[in-house]
Scaffold this motif. Structure first.
Motif, PDB file in Angstrom:
ATOM      1  N   ARG A 216     -16.031 107.517 -13.748  1.00 61.69           N
ATOM      2  CA  ARG A 216     -16.477 106.035 -13.909  1.00 61.69           C
ATOM      3  C   ARG A 216     -15.589 105.092 -14.570  1.00 61.69           C
ATOM      4  O   ARG A 216     -15.264 104.119 -14.315  1.00 61.69           O
ATOM      5  CB  ARG A 216     -17.847 105.849 -14.292  1.00 61.69           C
ATOM      6  CG  ARG A 216     -18.422 104.418 -14.316  1.00 61.69           C
ATOM      7  CD  ARG A 216     -19.772 104.308 -15.156  1.00 61.69           C
ATOM      8  NE  ARG A 216     -19.410 104.011 -16.427  1.00 61.69           N
ATOM      9  CZ  ARG A 216     -18.783 103.149 -17.003  1.00 61.69           C
ATOM     10  NH1 ARG A 216     -18.429 102.168 -16.374  1.00 61.69           N
ATOM     11  NH2 ARG A 216     -18.393 103.070 -18.397  1.00 61.69           N
TER      12      ARG A 216
ATOM     13  N   THR B 150     -19.753  98.003 -19.311  1.00 63.31           N
ATOM     14  CA  THR B 150     -20.418  99.365 -20.001  1.00 63.31           C
ATOM     15  C   THR B 150     -22.030  99.299 -20.348  1.00 63.31           C
ATOM     16  O   THR B 150     -22.692 100.112 -20.107  1.00 63.31           O
ATOM     17  CB  THR B 150     -19.520  99.737 -21.312  1.00 63.31           C
ATOM     18  OG1 THR B 150     -18.161  99.769 -21.137  1.00 63.31           O
ATOM     19  CG2 THR B 150     -20.225 100.890 -21.852  1.00 63.31           C
TER      20      THR B 150
ATOM     21  N   LYS C  77     -22.365 104.763 -12.747  1.00 64.17           N
ATOM     22  CA  LYS C  77     -22.960 105.972 -13.800  1.00 64.17           C
ATOM     23  C   LYS C  77     -23.740 107.095 -13.128  1.00 64.17           C
ATOM     24  O   LYS C  77     -24.565 106.772 -12.194  1.00 64.17           O
ATOM     25  CB  LYS C  77     -23.864 105.189 -14.876  1.00 64.17           C
ATOM     26  CG  LYS C  77     -24.800 106.080 -15.598  1.00 64.17           C
ATOM     27  CD  LYS C  77     -25.777 104.790 -16.515  1.00 64.17           C
ATOM     28  CE  LYS C  77     -26.749 105.591 -17.377  1.00 64.17           C
ATOM     29  NZ  LYS C  77     -27.675 106.271 -16.821  1.00 64.17           N
TER      30      LYS C  77
ATOM     31  N   GLU D 130     -25.253 110.429 -17.529  1.00 67.44           N
ATOM     32  CA  GLU D 130     -24.191 109.541 -18.353  1.00 67.44           C
ATOM     33  C   GLU D 130     -25.185 108.613 -19.386  1.00 67.44           C
ATOM     34  O   GLU D 130     -26.159 108.213 -18.934  1.00 67.44           O
ATOM     35  CB  GLU D 130     -23.272 108.853 -17.637  1.00 67.44           C
ATOM     36  CG  GLU D 130     -22.029 109.756 -17.289  1.00 67.44           C
ATOM     37  CD  GLU D 130     -20.972 108.955 -16.727  1.00 67.44           C
ATOM     38  OE1 GLU D 130     -20.174 108.633 -17.279  1.00 67.44           O
ATOM     39  OE2 GLU D 130     -21.155 108.512 -15.575  1.00 67.44           O
TER      40      GLU D 130
ATOM     41  N   GLY E 183     -22.834 102.746 -19.049  1.00 69.20           N
ATOM     42  CA  GLY E 183     -22.190 102.296 -17.924  1.00 69.20           C
ATOM     43  C   GLY E 183     -23.198 102.002 -16.756  1.00 69.20           C
ATOM     44  O   GLY E 183     -24.049 102.177 -16.931  1.00 69.20           O
TER      45      GLY E 183
ATOM     46  N   GLU F 160     -25.444 100.907 -13.444  1.00 64.01           N
ATOM     47  CA  GLU F 160     -26.084 101.789 -12.473  1.00 64.01           C
ATOM     48  C   GLU F 160     -25.749 101.010 -11.035  1.00 64.01           C
ATOM     49  O   GLU F 160     -26.000 101.650  -9.943  1.00 64.01           O
ATOM     50  CB  GLU F 160     -27.529 101.833 -12.702  1.00 64.01           C
ATOM     51  CG  GLU F 160     -27.995 102.548 -13.753  1.00 64.01           C
ATOM     52  CD  GLU F 160     -29.591 102.122 -14.279  1.00 64.01           C
ATOM     53  OE1 GLU F 160     -30.313 101.573 -13.415  1.00 64.01           O
ATOM     54  OE2 GLU F 160     -29.834 102.295 -15.504  1.00 64.01           O
TER      55      GLU F 160
END
Lengths: 219, 476
Positions: free
Chosen positions: A184, B229, B277, B281, B284, B286
């Motif tokens: 990512r 992020t 994400k 994780e 990050g 979605e």
């Protein structure tokens, strides 16, 4: 007509697109996408010692501090020493990939988890490092969350000397070989966060870390 | 953003008369120039790298439709959604809809010039959604009553430390600070709260990578990383021309962009973001949306200005422009100032809405020389001037004047006579002085400076005299 069709339609018309020139263009595209040749690169000596030295020099130019240790087992003590010298807290958040080191033995309280706003020190590894510009390459994953190198005021990164490559292009090839597809987030980090937005005066610690400390593991 | 480019002359006169602004511009002048000159020395083959970068950009622009489709497919494969916007209004509508869909009340933004083009902040506010600019320069401008940026890289370059100190004291209600690190810390603390609570992050995109369906972001402050992020939704707004083929191409362009922009070998952060994400994780977004924006770009493809689409928004052209250095960015009246802005504004906002901009240049080619992707900016400015004249957009007196000049210039004897009469008239105007205070037919020119008075003979008279003496020499 959708905006997509409207926009692409006008681009196609401007380029006089037809089936014939589309086929040719697709061949050109396939060649461009398959091409792994880098553009012109500045000279970077490729032997391991030279890579380490260049990485160290460029990192320092980017306002990072650098320490070199012999083995990974030496990392916790080296970090404890740095934190003490800088009068920084002894508790930290770290990547799970570093969780197995003997942090407690060095007097540090290290938790392997995602980062929170209150964390003052973040300890990470890196996927690899680029000597040309003194840059860390971070790849996100459940064990290597991106925010650990972002939220805390102090970022400490453990760098394996064997993972220092000459160019960013080498880093891409490593990622293709070892990860397959891109994660990512790939974050290239070169020193602490900074801004020059007031009178073009560089100030460290804009929104990310105020300081970046690198511990290079030679062994 | 409202286009005020038709007020260029009045705006630049006001800029020239503004003592504070002139001081700030003088203070800023040259810093980026010196740093860039140092940074490009690190590249063994700077010219070769420029050629390679221009070739990369051309490769995509020459087949932009297919590259866009390729990028779209790859981005969708990674889990991103791709949307298309014809103009700024559609950008505002799409982003507002995304925000509503995810119940967003606050949006943190890293710098996006396209969001300025679209006037997105105003649209979000109107929809009851709070936009927060997080680039320090953009934040300074936002809290100063949404002042427009004056530079694409350093939006608040026209502001002094004192300006910012007064502003933060006023809007934050804190004791007035006079040190830049203290002011930066204050902004950091205010913005940290926003980073952690915003449900949506919005960024521009320096490049879109067709190989991987990723967006690449070049930042220094870390705000770009924060907005991509921390929130659960990330929206990328970017022009359709930003696609590049591969990660190798990205590396080539990255050798030029930070060096040309701020004189850095590489920016502090360089983020390549791909998809959303994974469930396991820690951080990050979605949801990831790309809004690919036309807003005038598609109509530049394949035409006489298509080279402008290579632009990677480094700002080197304005940093090196004698006009920009003197009047600053606001005078240009829209989002993009300096030479690139003088080309983009007429192209994107209408040639009739920016009559003076193509003329806001001496065509000295400093911009063309420093452009990392070799855009022939003076040539494009000249073409825009031509188009204006063809379209009858220039003042009648200027058009007639040019016609008369062209007619006379094609008749050497008449031209010689005209030049010699003109020189004598100017000498008479000078009345023995070295310069002329006021030119009756060109008062605008002499309002700001003196015109040097012709000395001695005209060029043609000197040339004739030299030929004559050379012929006499031969005869001897």
């Amino acid at each position: 007509m959708s905006s997509r069709e409207d926009i692409l339609g006008r681009v196609r018309a401007a380029l006089h697109r037809n089936a014939g020139n589309a086929a040719t263009a697709r061949e050109v595209m396939a060649a461009a996408l398959a091409n792994r040749n880098p553009g012109p690169q500045p000279a970077v000596a490729g032997e391991p010692r030279a890579l380490l030295e260049r990485f160290r020099l460029k990192s320092e130019q980017a306002s990072s501090t650098v320490d070199i240790v012999a083995t990974e087992a030496d990392v916790p003590a080296a970090i404890a020493k740095y934190l003490a010298a800088m009068k920084l807290p002894t508790s930290a958040v770290a990547w799970a990939s570093l969780g197995a080191l003997d942090w407690a033995g060095a007097g540090l309280k290290v938790e392997a988890r995602g980062a929170r706003d209150a964390d003052l020190v973040g300890i990470t590894g890196c996927f690899c490092a680029v000597a040309e510009t003194g840059t860390l390459m971070m790849t996100s994953s459940p064990d290597t969350p991106a925010a650990v190198s972002l939220l805390p005021e102090t970022h400490i990164a453990v760098v394996q000397a064997s993972r220092i490559v000459a160019y960013m292009e080498d880093a891409w090839n490593l990622a293709r070989a070892e990860l397959g597809s891109l994660p990512r987030a790939v974050n290239f980090i070169s020193g602490p966060s900074r801004t020059g937005d007031i009178e073009q005066t560089i100030v460290l610690g804009a929104h990310g870390p105020y300081r970046v400390h690198l511990v290079i593991v030679e062994g | 953003m409202e286009i005020k480019s038709m007020r260029f002359k009045a705006n630049s006169e006001a800029s020239l008369a503004n003592v504070v602004l002139q001081g700030n511009l003088k203070n800023a002048k040259g810093k980026f120039v010196t740093k860039r000159a140092e940074a490009i020395k690190e590249l063994d083959d700077f010219e070769g790298t420029r050629d390679a970068a221009a070739a990369i950009r051309n490769k995509v622009i020459d087949n932009l439709d297919l590259w866009l489709e390729r990028f779209e497919t790859k981005a969708q494969e990674t889990g991103a959604q791709v949307m298309w916007a014809k103009d700024g209004a559609e950008v505002c509508r799409l982003v507002t809809e995304i925000a509503r869909k995810h119940g967003v009340t606050k949006v943190t933004k890293s710098k996006s010039m396209l969001s300025e083009e679209a006037g997105l902040n105003q649209a979000l506010e109107a929809a009851g959604i709070q936009p927060v600019e997080t680039d320090l320069g953009e934040y300074i401008l936002q809290v100063n009553d949404n002042e427009p940026p004056s530079h694409i890289i350093a939006p608040a370059v026209h502001k002094s430390l004192d300006d910012v100190a007064d502003l933060f004291h006023k809007v934050h209600g804190t004791p007035r600070k006079t040190e830049i690190p203290a002011l930066t810390r204050e902004a950091r603390e205010v913005l940290r709260g926003h980073f952690l609570t915003a449900e949506m992050g919005l960024s521009g995109g320096n490049f879109l990578v067709a190989e991987t369906g990723s967006v690449a972001l070049v930042t220094n402050e870390g705000n770009g990383r924060m907005v991509t992020t921390m929130p659960k939704v990330h929206v990328v707004i970017t022009g359709i021309e930003k696609v590049i083929p591969t990660l190798e191409d990205l590396s080539t362009l990255m050798r030029l962009l930070p060096r040309s922009a701020t004189g850095q070998s590489i920016s502090n952060y360089f983020s390549i973001l791909t998809g959303v994400k994974k469930p396991e994780e820690h951080d990050g977004p979605e949801h990831l949306y790309f809004v690919l924006v036309d807003a005038g770009r598609a109509d530049v493809v394949g035409g006489e200005f298509h080279e402008m689409l290579r632009c990677i928004r480094c700002g080197a052209c304005m940093n090196h422009c004698p006009v920009y250095q003197t009047i600053g960015g606001h005078a240009y009246g829209w989002v993009y100032p300096g030479p690139m802005g003088s080309v983009l504004t007429p192209l994107y906002a209408g040639i009739e809405n920016a009559i003076d901009l193509p003329h806001a240049a001496t065509l000295c080619n400093q911009c063309g020389v420093v452009c990392p992707v070799k855009i022939p900016l003076p040539e494009l400015l000249r073409k825009l001037r031509e188009k204006q004249t063809d379209a009858g957009l220039r003042p009648l007196t200027e058009r007639i004047g040019l016609r008369v000049w062209a007619w006379v210039a094609q008749r050497p004897a008449l031209y010689g006579l005209g030049a010699s009469l003109g020189a004598r008239y100017l000498k008479w105007l000078a009345g023995g002085n070295k310069s002329i205070r006021l030119l009756p037919a060109a008062q605008e020119w002499t309002n700001g400076r003196d015109f040097p008075a012709p000395q001695g003979q005209t060029f043609r008279e000197m040339y004739a005299a030299r030929r004559k003496s050379a012929a006499q020499g031969d005869a001897k």
